[in-house]
Design a protein around this motif. Structure first.
Motif, short mmCIF file in Angstrom:
data_model
loop_
_atom_site.label_atom_id
_atom_site.label_comp_id
_atom_site.label_asym_id
_atom_site.label_seq_id
_atom_site.Cartn_x
_atom_site.Cartn_y
_atom_site.Cartn_z
N ILE A 142 37.96 11.89 36.84
CA ILE A 142 36.71 12.32 38.53
C ILE A 142 35.29 11.85 37.69
CG2 ILE A 142 34.57 13.94 38.73
CD1 ILE A 142 37.47 14.09 40.15
N TYR A 143 35.08 11.39 36.11
CA TYR A 143 33.84 11.04 34.87
C TYR A 143 33.64 8.98 35.46
CZ TYR A 143 37.05 11.18 31.46
OH TYR A 143 38.74 10.96 31.01
N GLY A 144 35.05 8.64 36.56
CA GLY A 144 34.81 7.11 35.93
C GLY A 144 34.98 6.54 37.74
N LEU A 184 32.86 18.07 42.88
CA LEU A 184 33.15 18.17 41.65
C LEU A 184 33.10 17.86 40.30
CD1 LEU A 184 34.97 20.47 39.89
CD2 LEU A 184 37.15 18.64 40.60
N PRO A 185 32.42 16.99 40.54
CA PRO A 185 32.12 14.92 39.87
C PRO A 185 30.52 15.84 39.41
CG PRO A 185 33.25 14.23 41.55
CD PRO A 185 33.22 15.78 41.44
N LEU A 186 30.06 16.48 40.36
CA LEU A 186 28.14 16.61 39.70
C LEU A 186 28.72 17.95 39.00
CD1 LEU A 186 27.19 17.18 43.10
CD2 LEU A 186 26.33 15.66 42.09
N GLY A 203 28.10 9.80 33.70
CA GLY A 203 29.19 9.06 34.82
C GLY A 203 29.56 9.90 35.36
N ALA A 204 29.92 11.24 35.52
CA ALA A 204 30.30 11.88 36.78
C ALA A 204 28.78 12.04 37.45
CB ALA A 204 30.65 13.52 35.49
N LEU A 205 27.86 11.74 37.04
CA LEU A 205 26.64 11.97 38.15
C LEU A 205 27.06 10.87 38.97
CD1 LEU A 205 24.42 13.03 39.60
CD2 LEU A 205 23.01 12.10 37.34
N ILE A 206 27.03 9.60 38.67
CA ILE A 206 27.35 8.54 39.04
C ILE A 206 28.32 8.40 39.96
CG2 ILE A 206 27.33 5.63 38.77
CD1 ILE A 206 25.92 6.02 35.85
#
Length: 231
Positions: A142-144, A184-186, A203-206
């Motif tokens: 999720i974070y990339g 979910l990444p947010l 990373g997760a925001l991007i």
């Protein structure tokens, strides 16, 4: 099969005969200008903001935060079920066809609500439980950016567009996939911002913003393909 120009049209697409409704939804490029306007208006109404949308966004974000806090997969599943279908994305994708600034602004505000709530839920978890573990939630992708996630976002967005236009309903299952890939990444980004976890911030925001832009673009392109002659 467009309605004759001399025949008065109802304001609501559901007042058309069922056969004409089906034809209009399946072949919007063959519709008359008046029929096209009715179809667009029906899609805007279907995807417009409602009280239920905001309530489900609040409940879903709170449950997603609880899933991270307790490291509980079942709560994460419940959150994805509770989170509303992200109809503002589709409503925004209709702007090139509708040219209604007011509707687009309402959609932007509506889209901001689940985004802020999801980010805030993660931030609260980071504030109260900075040592939270996510080892049971399978969030490693999720974070990339990862191509299967990008494919899932694009495919779900296109599927949602087809169902909305042709069947006049909100596809909840595909909507849950979009929630998983965008909201979910947010939540993880909010957690990472507060705790300083480099794996989640920024990373997760991007990833969330990338998935959101991809979903919007995919739906806009699909609507454009369905209705290219009208734009």
């Amino acid at each position: 099969m467009s309605l004759p120009s001399s025949e008065p049209l109802p304001d609501d697409i559901h007042e058309l005969p069922p056969a004409r409704q089906r034809h209009l939804r399946r072949m919007p490029r063959a519709a008359s200008p008046a029929e096209w306007e009715i179809l667009v208006e029906s899609l805007l109404n279907l995807t417009g903001p409602t009280l239920e949308f905001f309530l489900l966004a609040l409940l879903g974000a709170a449950t997603a935060g609880a899933a991270l806090y307790f490291n509980e997969p079942m709560l994460l599943i419940v959150a994805l079920v509770l989170l509303p279908f992200n109809s503002p994305i589709f409503n925004l994708a209709l702007y090139p066809a509708s040219r209604k600034v007011g509707s687009a602004l309402k959609s932007l505000i509506s889209l901001a609500v689940p985004i802020v709530l999801s980010f805030g839920a993660g931030a609260l978890v980071g504030w109260f439980a900075p040592e939270s573990s996510f080892d049971r939630l399978a969030l490693t992708t999720i974070y990339g950016p990862w191509w299967p996630n990008l494919a899932a976002v694009a495919g779900s967005a296109v599927f949602c567009s087809l169902i909305l236009v042709r069947q006049d309903r909100l596809p909840r299952l595909a909507g849950a996939i979009l929630s998983y890939e965008i909201l979910l990444p947010l939540t993880l980004a909010g957690f990472g911002l507060i705790t300083g976890a480099s794996a989640f911030w920024p990373g997760a925001l991007i990833v969330a913003l990338l998935h959101l832009a991809l979903a919007l673009r995919s739906e806009e392109r699909r609507v454009g393909k369905e209705c290219r002659s009208r734009w």
